[in-house]
Scaffold this active site. Structure first.
Site, short mmCIF file in Angstrom:
data_model
loop_
_atom_site.label_atom_id
_atom_site.label_comp_id
_atom_site.label_asym_id
_atom_site.label_seq_id
_atom_site.Cartn_x
_atom_site.Cartn_y
_atom_site.Cartn_z
CE1 TYR A 249 -6.80 0.77 -8.27
CE2 TYR A 249 -8.37 0.36 -6.50
CZ TYR A 249 -7.93 1.13 -7.56
OH TYR A 249 -8.62 2.27 -7.91
CE1 TYR B 16 -3.18 4.26 -10.05
CE2 TYR B 16 -4.78 3.53 -11.68
CZ TYR B 16 -4.46 3.89 -10.38
OH TYR B 16 -5.43 3.87 -9.40
#
Length: 381
Positions: A334, A290
């Site tokens: 994203y 991430y």
């Protein structure tokens, strides 16, 4: 134990844009239908749904919009991007327990054209967890970048490093995004000089240390390994799944721990994944970590034991571990980490644009700085 009992059998996404021109519900329904098509299943096969608490499109509404009928399992996971891998964990638990046979996990939002998380704290309903923000907001810590900047500055100080060390993550992600047609930054790689020349957002973070904001949706189909083997695509077997929260954990502002130059919550996840699977860093063929902010990628590599404390930047620079081969959230989109799970599935299927030869095991992590989660996915057999 869910190890080896469930698999991701389908993945689907919308286009990743900056202005979708559609509702978040429409994006969710499109992603769900695409994931079912990828698996060779139909809406009538689905009996479970999992999403994020932050999502504006509830499970029941998305089921209705996608033509799904009766549900026997539906749930949500808290903590924003930290929920990504946990949605798959909950789906796998439901399958393993016999609560559902086919569970769809999804995330969809207009995060660029609608509510922009990067804009920081606006009007907020009072809550016990939100009270912690009151210790930083009066002093100007108003946005996610400013919250992460505190930990990033301490990390640099602890290990005697300069902000340029974060650039290795940005360059790696954008190199992969440049060859990924689905990525927003397709065809646009960057250099360390580009990173160093980008403007400050919240020192020591520059513009190219911060992920983009995206409109779009991503969905995943989870079912038993046995059923997945009968479907259209090779299954990505769930080897291990975990959630983690550390001591003195807050959402993005855990400044009152003994140290703030690491990610203890990801350490909790790492210990579970390695312990339950019997695997370790040397067994991972590709990592999808991430990357809403570059410093936290370095800290994750250290928490998982790929390198020592303070060595994350040099490790990324060495390029010994294929990292964020889709371009990550800095380069592709994203989507709160859900697109990263899809990339891990493609890698173990052998169908990724930037395919790692012989990739059989992929590590995926969810949001950092918050209670989080992780997955180990593997090729069948």
């Amino acid at each position: 134990m869910i190890a080896g009992t469930a698999a991701v059998a389908g993945i689907g996404a919308t286009a990743f844009t900056k202005d979708s021109g559609r509702s978040e519900l429409a994006l969710a329904a499109e992603a769900v239908r695409a994931a079912l098509d990828d698996a060779g299943l139909g809406p009538r096969d689905v009996d479970g749904m999992v999403t994020f608490t932050m999502d504006t499109s509830p499970e029941i509404t998305v089921a209705q919009a996608a033509g799904i009928g009766e549900l026997t399992f539906f749930s949500r996971v808290h903590y924003g991007g930290g929920a990504a891998c946990a949605t798959v964990q909950q789906a796998a638990l439901a399958v393993a327990a016999g609560l559902a046979e086919v569970v769809v996990c999804y995330r969809a939002f207009n995060e660029r054209s609608g509510r922009r998380f990067g804009a920081g704290v606006r009007s907020r309903e009072p809550s016990a967890e939100g009270a912690a923000l009151g210790w930083g907001l009066p002093y100007g810590l108003l946005t996610p970048a400013s919250w992460v900047a505190m930990a990033a500055r301490r990390y640099l100080h602890t290990y005697g490093l300069e902000p340029g060390v974060f650039g290795h993550v940005a360059v790696t992600d954008r190199r992969h995004a440049a060859t990924n047609p689905a990525a927003y930054f397709h065809g646009r790689p960057i250099t360390l000089a580009d990173h160093a020349a980008s403007r400050w957002i919240a020192e020591p973070l520059r513009l190219l240390d911060c992920c983009q904001e995206t409109d779009g949706g991503q969905a995943l189909v989870v079912t038993s390994v046995e059923r997945a083997r009968t479907l259209a695509r090779p299954p990505a077997v769930i080897i291990a799944a975990a959630q983690g929260a550390g001591r003195a954990q807050e959402q993005m502002t855990s400044y009152y721990r003994d140290g703030i130059d690491g990610l203890p919550e990801m350490g909790v996840v790492a210990r579970q994944l390695w312990g339950s699977s019997g695997l370790g860093p040397a067994d991972v063929d590709v990592a999808v970590l991430y990357d809403h902010f570059t410093p936290y990628v370095l800290m994750q590599l250290e928490e998982f034991g790929f390198c020592g404390p303070g060595e994350g930047g040099a490790f990324v620079e060495s390029d010994v571990l294929p990292l964020n081969t889709h371009g990550g959230q800095l380069g592709e989109a994203y989507l709160h980490g859900m697109n990263g799970i899809a990339e891990a599935v493609r890698q173990v299927r052998g169908t990724a644009v930037n395919q790692v030869p012989g990739a059989a095991r992929a590590l995926v992590t969810a949001g950092t700085g918050v209670p989080t989660s992780g997955l180990l996915l593997g090729a069948d057999g």
